[in-house]
Design an enzyme around this catalytic site. Structure first.
Site, PDB file in Angstrom:
ATOM      1  CG  PHE A 310      -1.456  -0.799   1.405  1.00 31.31           C
ATOM      2  CD1 PHE A 310      -3.081  -0.983   0.684  1.00 31.31           C
ATOM      3  CD2 PHE A 310      -0.974  -2.502   1.998  1.00 31.31           C
ATOM      4  CE1 PHE A 310      -4.065  -2.150   1.084  1.00 31.31           C
ATOM      5  CE2 PHE A 310      -2.183  -3.583   2.333  1.00 31.31           C
ATOM      6  CZ  PHE A 310      -3.207  -3.081   1.965  1.00 31.31           C
ATOM      7  CG  ASP A 311       0.803   5.784  -1.901  1.00 33.39           C
ATOM      8  OD1 ASP A 311       1.731   6.068  -1.476  1.00 33.39           O
ATOM      9  OD2 ASP A 311       0.337   6.408  -2.148  1.00 33.39           O
TER      10      ASP A 311
END
Lengths: 617, 75
Positions: A310-311
């Protein structure tokens, strides 16, 4: 004549049903054989006509279709005088075709409903200022359009006049209407719940967000996976092979009955239709719930994902950071604030915008020689002084000395999960700003669901400092978290995981993360519905709604399972049929056709279950 | 070169695709590489040379095979 017959296929099916019933009644009830025989004869002839025409057309373009097998089988039955078989087989084939069309329409309904939501007309302002209804194709960019209560917004555009609430479920999946006033963006295909709007068209037709979504979904439902292409190639050779097998059996046994029964039993109907049906139903379900899945290959890969990266900003957090704390190391605080605001107003970086908003300074200085240091910040000349605004690395580069007090503050700020923005004036540290981004609501629960579904590694990669990243990871229960990462570092990290055999999905907002989105087996874009991300990723979560992610994963798992079930059903049925024709006494052409058509309906109905899929937790 | 998109009645058998593809490939002026008949959306997409071939010819070829053409767009 040909077209007449094909057009009236349904009526022919009905007539043939009536004839068959009549034949059986006269046979069993009245023992009146001539009527029974003639009724079956006629039923066979009218029944085989449309099938034979289709078979002939297929042969003309060198395709051995199922129609060819059935036609030969029926003619064979006719020759040996088995009119009962020929009539029933043709009827079952036609009736099956009818049911298939009906049920297939149902499985495709989710996507069709979406495409039918496309606006068809608009109220356009004419040269004399009045509004007239025109076809949607006549609307161009820059046209002024009026949207009335209850009407569809015809284009993507901006509100010039008026107020109202718009239901944007068609593109965002969000059921609550969004308020729109002058200057708001509106999207084609959404519905104005109340109020009246005048809008200026910015994108029309296929270029609108809605147009692109439709295009994507339509392409996705027909995009084939490797397995499907294999089935296609297989069936191209399979039908001729069945034909040859039937012929060989006839040559050896001289038993026409057996040979034509093989032709009917060998029909590959359920096999070629099973996978596309699961595919279209799965993608249709996604489209209804704000998840765009781009084709069956994506479904297959996504269902096997064991690692998700995930960013942070805009993915796990809301992406609208706010200033949480400010420390100034100077006497003249108002001047420092002005300098900072002046420099930051030059940038559209989210952190800069948060600072400008927080300081709310009106007295800005002119800014000269602005130099944007990538991954660092900004250096500029303000009021004759050299002002640097950015992270610790930039301060280091500028040779700014950090006092003990400042170092302590920095440590404290990072611990609290702040992103840091430091300001130096002529080499002296003057301000430290801590900025925090709110986590999206319920992200924690959603991540827990993903874990439960079998995603082993939940990894956070962020350009932010390690303190902030660790804090987020702890709060959300992630398995790994790495800060201070540039886009290329993220891509390298991802490739390293892939080389170790993990199947990786990358979830990002799609702007600065495009390399990782493209590299990952599955790139998942948090689309607000406007970005190029829609095109480059494999999966799009509409309206950047993180809570769609568990639904998306569960759906792909269900769809992949469904495809496998359909393949097993299809192959199993053919094997059982072929087995029983050689080793049982009860098998004949009619039963074979019944089972064959039945298996097609079973795979379609099985696929249809996906339309109602919901993750059960 | 023009781009045609034809919406057909619901296609039910995957072998219909092969038939339509085969028939259209035989037409002079069709760009074979762009020909795409899709099963689930029941659409035909193809580029064609409008100096050699009229869109009506394409429509006719398909309807002769027994598939109804519901909507046609040419760009």
């Amino acid at each position: 004549m040909q077209r007449f017959i094909l057009k009236n296929k349904r009526k022919i099916t009905l007539v043939s049903a009536v004839l068959i019933i009549a034949a059986f009644t006269s046979h069993y009830a009245f023992h009146f054989e001539p009527v029974a025989k003639w009724a079956l004869l006629i039923a066979s002839i009218i029944g085989v006509a449309p099938i034979a025409i289709q078979a002939f057309q297929a042969l003309r373009v060198k395709v051995v279709s199922i129609d060819v097998l059935v036609t030969i089988a029926v003619i064979g039955a006719f020759i040996i005088g088995n009119y009962e078989e020929s009539a029933i087989v043709t009827f079952l084939f036609l009736f099956g075709d009818y049911l298939e069309q009906r049920t297939l329409n149902k499985t495709r309904s989710a996507i069709r409903e979406l495409t039918e939501m496309a606006p068809e007309s608009a109220l356009k302002q004419m040269e004399d200022g009045s509004f007239e209804e025109v076809d949607i194709d006549e609307v161009g960019i820059g046209d002024i359009l009026r949207v009335l209560t209850g009407a569809k917004v015809p284009v993507d555009g901006v509100v010039l006049f008026g107020e109202g609430h718009v239901n944007e479920a068609s593109i965002t999946g969000e059921p609550l209407p969004a308020g729109k006033t002058v200057g708001s963006q509106v999207f084609a295909g959404t519905i104005l719940d109340n109020g009246t709007l005048h809008i200026e068209a910015q994108r029309v037709g296929e270029d609108t967000t809605f147009g692109r979504i439709i295009e994507l979904v339509e392409e996705a439902q027909d995009k084939k996976s490797e397995a499907e292409r294999f089935i296609d190639r297989f069936s191209k050779w399979y039908t001729p092979a069945v034909l040859v097998l039937g012929f060989v059996v006839w040559l050896i046994t001289r038993n026409i009955e057996l040979a034509i029964t093989i032709l009917v039993l060998g029909c590959p109907g359920a096999l070629v239709i099973g996978v596309p049906v699961s595919n279209v139903a799965g993608i249709g379900n996604g489209a209804r719930h704000g998840v765009l899945l781009k084709g069956s290959e994506v479904i297959h890969d996504f269902s096997r994902v064991d690692t998700m990266i995930f960013d942070k900003t805009g993915t796990l957090t809301q992406g609208a950071p706010k200033v949480a704390a400010v420390k100034l190391y100077t006497e003249d605080t108002s001047k420092t604030r002005s300098y900072l605001a002046s420099v930051e107003s030059q940038s559209d970086h989210p952190l800069a915008r948060a600072i400008v908003e927080h300081l709310n300074e009106t007295a800005l200085y002119p800014v000269d020689q602005t130099d944007v240091v990538k991954g660092g910040g900004i250096v500029a000349m303000v009021d004759g002084k050299r002002v640097a605004v950015g992270n610790a690395a930039l301060m280091n580069q500028e040779g700014v000395h950090l006092s003990e007090e400042a170092q302590k503050d920095i440590e404290q700020f990072e611990k609290e999960g702040n992103s840091l923005v430091l300001t130096s004036v002529d080499g002296q540290l003057q301000a430290l700003v801590g900025i925090r981004d709110q986590l999206r609501p319920k992200v924690r629960e959603d991540l827990a669901k993903l874990k439960k579904m079998g995603v082993k590694n939940l990894v956070l990669l962020s350009g932010d400092n390690q303190g902030t990243v660790d804090l987020v990871a702890k709060e959300l229960g992630l398995t790994q978290a790495h800060g201070n990462m540039l886009p290329e570092d993220k891509a390298a990290f991802l490739m390293d995981l892939q080389s170790k055999g993990y199947i990786v999905a990358f979830v990002g907002d799609g702007v600065n993360d495009s390399p990782s989105l493209a590299l990952a087996q599955i790139g998942i874009a948090m689309g607000s519905g406007t970005d190029v991300a829609i095109e480059t990723s494999d999966v799009v979560l509409m309206n950047s709604d993180f809570s769609r992610l568990p639904h998306a994963l569960g759906l792909t798992k269900a769809t992949a399972r469904n495809m496998k079930q359909n393949i097993v059903i299809a192959i199993g049925v053919v094997l059982v049929l072929l087995f029983s024709v050689f080793f049982s006494t009860w098998m004949n052409m009619s039963i074979g056709m019944l089972v064959h058509e039945g298996s097609i309906l079973v795979v379609i109905l099985n696929g249809m279950r996906l339309l109602r899929y919901k993750p059960n937790m | 070169m023009k781009k045609a998109t034809l919406q057909l009645e619901t296609l039910t058998c995957p072998s219909c695709l092969a038939k339509i593809e085969g028939a259209l490939k035989g037409l002079d002026g069709i760009d074979k590489d762009t020909l795409n008949v899709s099963f689930n959306s029941s659409k035909v997409k193809v580029d064609f040379d409008d100096s050699k071939l009229a869109i009506e010819d394409i429509q006719q070829k398909i309807s002769k095979l027994g598939y109804e053409v519901k909507k046609t767009t040419v760009k």
